[in-house]
Structures are given as C-alpha cells and as structure tokens.
Design a protein around this motif. Structure first.
Motif, PDB file in Angstrom:
ATOM      1  N   ARG A  79       0.812  -1.217   0.000  1.00  0.00           N
ATOM      2  CA  ARG A  79       0.000   0.000   0.000  1.00  0.00           C
ATOM      3  C   ARG A  79       0.852   1.276   0.000  1.00  0.00           C
ATOM      4  O   ARG A  79       0.606   2.187  -0.787  1.00  0.00           O
ATOM      5  CB  ARG A  79      -0.925  -0.006   1.234  1.00  0.00           C
ATOM      6  N   TYR A  80       1.855   1.326   0.860  1.00  0.00           N
ATOM      7  CA  TYR A  80       2.569   2.586   1.053  1.00  0.00           C
ATOM      8  C   TYR A  80       3.891   2.697   0.309  1.00  0.00           C
ATOM      9  O   TYR A  80       4.281   3.793  -0.075  1.00  0.00           O
ATOM     10  CB  TYR A  80       2.768   2.851   2.547  1.00  0.00           C
ATOM     11  N   VAL A  81       4.583   1.597   0.091  1.00  0.00           N
ATOM     12  CA  VAL A  81       5.837   1.671  -0.658  1.00  0.00           C
ATOM     13  C   VAL A  81       5.549   1.605  -2.150  1.00  0.00           C
ATOM     14  O   VAL A  81       6.052   2.417  -2.924  1.00  0.00           O
ATOM     15  CB  VAL A  81       6.819   0.552  -0.235  1.00  0.00           C
ATOM     16  N   TYR A  82       4.713   0.637  -2.554  1.00  0.00           N
ATOM     17  CA  TYR A  82       4.403   0.475  -3.972  1.00  0.00           C
ATOM     18  C   TYR A  82       3.206   1.311  -4.421  1.00  0.00           C
ATOM     19  O   TYR A  82       2.982   1.482  -5.612  1.00  0.00           O
ATOM     20  CB  TYR A  82       4.175  -0.988  -4.318  1.00  0.00           C
ATOM     21  N   GLY A  83       2.410   1.806  -3.484  1.00  0.00           N
ATOM     22  CA  GLY A  83       1.279   2.669  -3.825  1.00  0.00           C
ATOM     23  C   GLY A  83       0.117   1.944  -4.465  1.00  0.00           C
ATOM     24  O   GLY A  83      -0.672   2.539  -5.193  1.00  0.00           O
ATOM     25  N   TYR A  84      -0.034   0.641  -4.184  1.00  0.00           N
ATOM     26  CA  TYR A  84      -1.110  -0.138  -4.780  1.00  0.00           C
ATOM     27  C   TYR A  84      -2.464   0.276  -4.208  1.00  0.00           C
ATOM     28  O   TYR A  84      -2.565   0.732  -3.080  1.00  0.00           O
ATOM     29  CB  TYR A  84      -0.924  -1.628  -4.499  1.00  0.00           C
ATOM     30  N   THR A  85      -3.506   0.055  -5.019  1.00  0.00           N
ATOM     31  CA  THR A  85      -4.873   0.251  -4.536  1.00  0.00           C
ATOM     32  C   THR A  85      -5.201  -0.877  -3.572  1.00  0.00           C
ATOM     33  O   THR A  85      -4.523  -1.913  -3.549  1.00  0.00           O
ATOM     34  CB  THR A  85      -5.875   0.192  -5.708  1.00  0.00           C
ATOM     35  N   TRP A  86      -6.275  -0.698  -2.795  1.00  0.00           N
ATOM     36  CA  TRP A  86      -6.673  -1.746  -1.856  1.00  0.00           C
ATOM     37  C   TRP A  86      -7.039  -3.028  -2.595  1.00  0.00           C
ATOM     38  O   TRP A  86      -6.764  -4.129  -2.126  1.00  0.00           O
ATOM     39  CB  TRP A  86      -7.813  -1.274  -0.963  1.00  0.00           C
ATOM     40  N   GLN A  87      -7.644  -2.910  -3.763  1.00  0.00           N
ATOM     41  CA  GLN A  87      -8.013  -4.096  -4.532  1.00  0.00           C
ATOM     42  C   GLN A  87      -6.768  -4.871  -4.951  1.00  0.00           C
ATOM     43  O   GLN A  87      -6.700  -6.083  -4.820  1.00  0.00           O
ATOM     44  CB  GLN A  87      -8.838  -3.710  -5.768  1.00  0.00           C
ATOM     45  N   ARG A  88      -5.769  -4.155  -5.413  1.00  0.00           N
ATOM     46  CA  ARG A  88      -4.538  -4.823  -5.836  1.00  0.00           C
ATOM     47  C   ARG A  88      -3.794  -5.416  -4.636  1.00  0.00           C
ATOM     48  O   ARG A  88      -3.207  -6.497  -4.742  1.00  0.00           O
ATOM     49  CB  ARG A  88      -3.645  -3.849  -6.596  1.00  0.00           C
ATOM     50  N   VAL A  89      -3.817  -4.721  -3.513  1.00  0.00           N
ATOM     51  CA  VAL A  89      -3.210  -5.262  -2.285  1.00  0.00           C
ATOM     52  C   VAL A  89      -3.877  -6.593  -1.944  1.00  0.00           C
ATOM     53  O   VAL A  89      -3.198  -7.584  -1.642  1.00  0.00           O
ATOM     54  CB  VAL A  89      -3.317  -4.271  -1.104  1.00  0.00           C
TER      55      VAL A  89
END
Length: 142
Positions: free
Chosen positions: A97-107
């Motif tokens: 979430r915070y390092v790669y900046g993924y959306t919650w769905q992708r997480v």
C-alpha cells in the motif's frame, strides 16, 4: 505511525510526477520560443521569455531534486517502521500500500484475497491498535 505519515511517500511521488510533467512542458515551451528579428528597435516593455523559462526550469529542477531527497528519507523511514511490524501479512499489506502505492483491490489480490475490505480492515485495526500502544507508552504515571 499515522495514516498521513504513511502516505507521505505516495504523496511526494505524485508531486514529483506532476512537477516532472510541468518541467517537460516548460522545456518544450522554451525550445519553441524564438526571437523575432525585424530590424526595428525593441520596446522597453519587451521581456526575455527564454530567460523567464530558464529561471522557472531551474527553480523547478531544484524543487524536484529536493522532493526526491525527501522521498529517500520517507522511504527509509517507512521501511524501518514496516520492518518493526511482527505480523508478516501486515508487513506485506503496508509495503504494497505505502511503498508500492497499490490500490486496496490490488493489495488484496497480491496477498491472496479477493475482497479489498480484508486488507483495508486489517490495516485499520492495526493502526488503531498501534496508536493505542503509542499512547500507552507516552502516558506518565505520577
């Protein structure tokens, strides 16, 4: 660590990308500016557009460089915080979430879940518990 603190890296990266786009626009505009040679004397009101662009480009490059330095600082701080988390899945959630900046769905997909609510809720519970732990440590018994 608060949600705002955790989001600093993602926000800085967005700001850098926006500034880099603006820099590319300014550089293109500066290249397209040509002086007019008419043989006529110029007016006192004429401005040096190329010089103005050059100054703005230099300022923006400095801002970008400064924000990149801040990104490295935030990334290192974020990695130290995430490394201190005992739960492996929570470390994965925080990193994605915070390092790669993924959306919650992708997480969710990355950790093997299909519902974005699972990592989001786990994340929110963890932050609430972590905040309570920090408050307990700072309470002074007199």
């Amino acid at each position: 660590m608060t949600r705002e603190e955790l989001s600093q890296l993602r926000d800085l990266n967005r700001e850098i990308r926006r500034d880099q786009l603006r820099l590319a626009e300014l550089e293109a505009a500066a290249k397209s500016v040509t002086g007019k040679i008419t043989g006529m004397p110029g007016s006192a009101k004429s401005s040096d557009r190329v010089g103005d662009y050059a100054a703005e480009i230099a300022d923006l490059r400095g801002i970008i460089a400064s924000n990149i330095q801040r990104c490295w600082y935030e990334l290192n701080r974020l990695h130290r915080y995430i490394a201190s988390i005992e739960d492996s899945q929570m470390r994965q959630i925080m990193t994605l979430r915070y390092v790669y900046g993924y959306t919650w769905q992708r997480v969710a997909f990355e950790i093997g879940e299909t519902d974005e609510q699972y990592p989001r809720r786990k994340h929110n519970r963890y932050l609430a518990l972590d905040d309570n732990d920090e408050n307990d440590e700072t309470d002074v018994v007199t």
